[in-house]
Motif scaffolding. Sequence first.
Motif, mmCIF file in Angstrom:
data_model
loop_
_atom_site.group_PDB
_atom_site.id
_atom_site.type_symbol
_atom_site.label_atom_id
_atom_site.label_comp_id
_atom_site.label_asym_id
_atom_site.label_seq_id
_atom_site.Cartn_x
_atom_site.Cartn_y
_atom_site.Cartn_z
ATOM 1 N N GLY A 115 -1.174 84.638 -52.543
ATOM 2 C CA GLY A 115 -1.292 83.999 -53.844
ATOM 3 C C GLY A 115 -2.188 82.783 -53.769
ATOM 4 O O GLY A 115 -3.038 82.655 -52.876
ATOM 5 N N ALA A 127 -3.968 88.341 -61.933
ATOM 6 C CA ALA A 127 -4.869 87.569 -61.076
ATOM 7 C C ALA A 127 -6.165 87.309 -61.826
ATOM 8 O O ALA A 127 -6.494 87.985 -62.813
ATOM 9 C CB ALA A 127 -5.142 88.305 -59.764
ATOM 10 N N PRO A 173 -2.969 83.568 -59.514
ATOM 11 C CA PRO A 173 -3.693 83.714 -58.245
ATOM 12 C C PRO A 173 -5.178 83.886 -58.568
ATOM 13 O O PRO A 173 -5.542 84.722 -59.399
ATOM 14 C CB PRO A 173 -3.092 84.982 -57.634
#
Length: 345
Positions: free
Chosen positions: A151, A280, A318
């Motif tokens: 992450g 993400a 992330p």
Amino acid sequence: MQAFFSDDQLLHDPQQFMRLGRICKPTDLPTRAEALMSTLAARGIAVGAPPEAGRAALELVHSVDYLDFLESAYARWQKLGGPGLEPGIEVLPNLSPHGVRSGPCPSPSVVAQAGWYIGDLACPIGPHTWRSVLRSAHAAQAAAETVLDGGGIAYALCRPSGHHAQHARAGGFCYVNNSAIAAATLRRRHARVAVLDIDAHHGDGTQQIFYRRGDVLTVSTHADPSGYYPWYTGYPHERGTGEGEGCNLNLPLAHGSGNAEFAEALDTAVAAIERFQPQALVLPLGFDTYKDDPISVLKFDMEAFRLAGERVRALGLPTVVVQEGGYMVDAIGAALDAFLEGLQA
């Protein structure tokens, strides 16, 4: 935050590019990367060389025939001989294909393939271009894999840049699309990934690669392309097609726009990303929006880059930061520092 860079990325040393009918001195200088490295060192950010990883990640977003061309073109070009092709001459196209261009080049000639696979005169291929391009892609891949594993945020100091590289065509100093490689790598584990491109130029290659896909949202803030590279794409009506309908958002800025206009565009971009609900983020980060950049038509100052860092931090995703443009060597180190200040505040 972990950062990735290979010294091999300095080997690409272009000797020319054409702008407005003139052969110009290159702006994608190796010293760009050196300035950014100095900023990372000053902030105590560890920089590691990415592992050697071959072409597998590149083939997630680029055709095999195109990568074969990039890898072999310089050596094949040197074997042509004849007037004007003394040893060391860079590969550049002197023709463009007629009609619709799709699939591999129908001719085995490296001259024909240069016209087929290189979209403009800003992408000369020299003796070390392929090695630098490959290692730049490895930096993006390593940053994405770091984010997958733990992450947080990772930074790929990519040089050459990548966001103009299409599935099978180079353009705008870009040969392989590092940001698309990062997004495709993140997709191995995440169902939805967003790309927020804040370079001065539209990320036309990234748009083209993902335009028909619904799993990757591509958002780009950039100077109005009606009077600026890449000219043909980057307009608000381009929204994606098929499964990708609604998954592409272009936010062009009028030439001369500054921090206030950028902040408004960022608000729109962030809202779109939040609606998409990705797991993400990839941030193609360009500093050619800076007011004194030699090819900029925008008027951002350092506060704009600090603001960008703050907005990315607020998203809480992330994130893989992929370095794109920025050609005022004396300013890009300070620009990265301002971005990191906002990102890590």
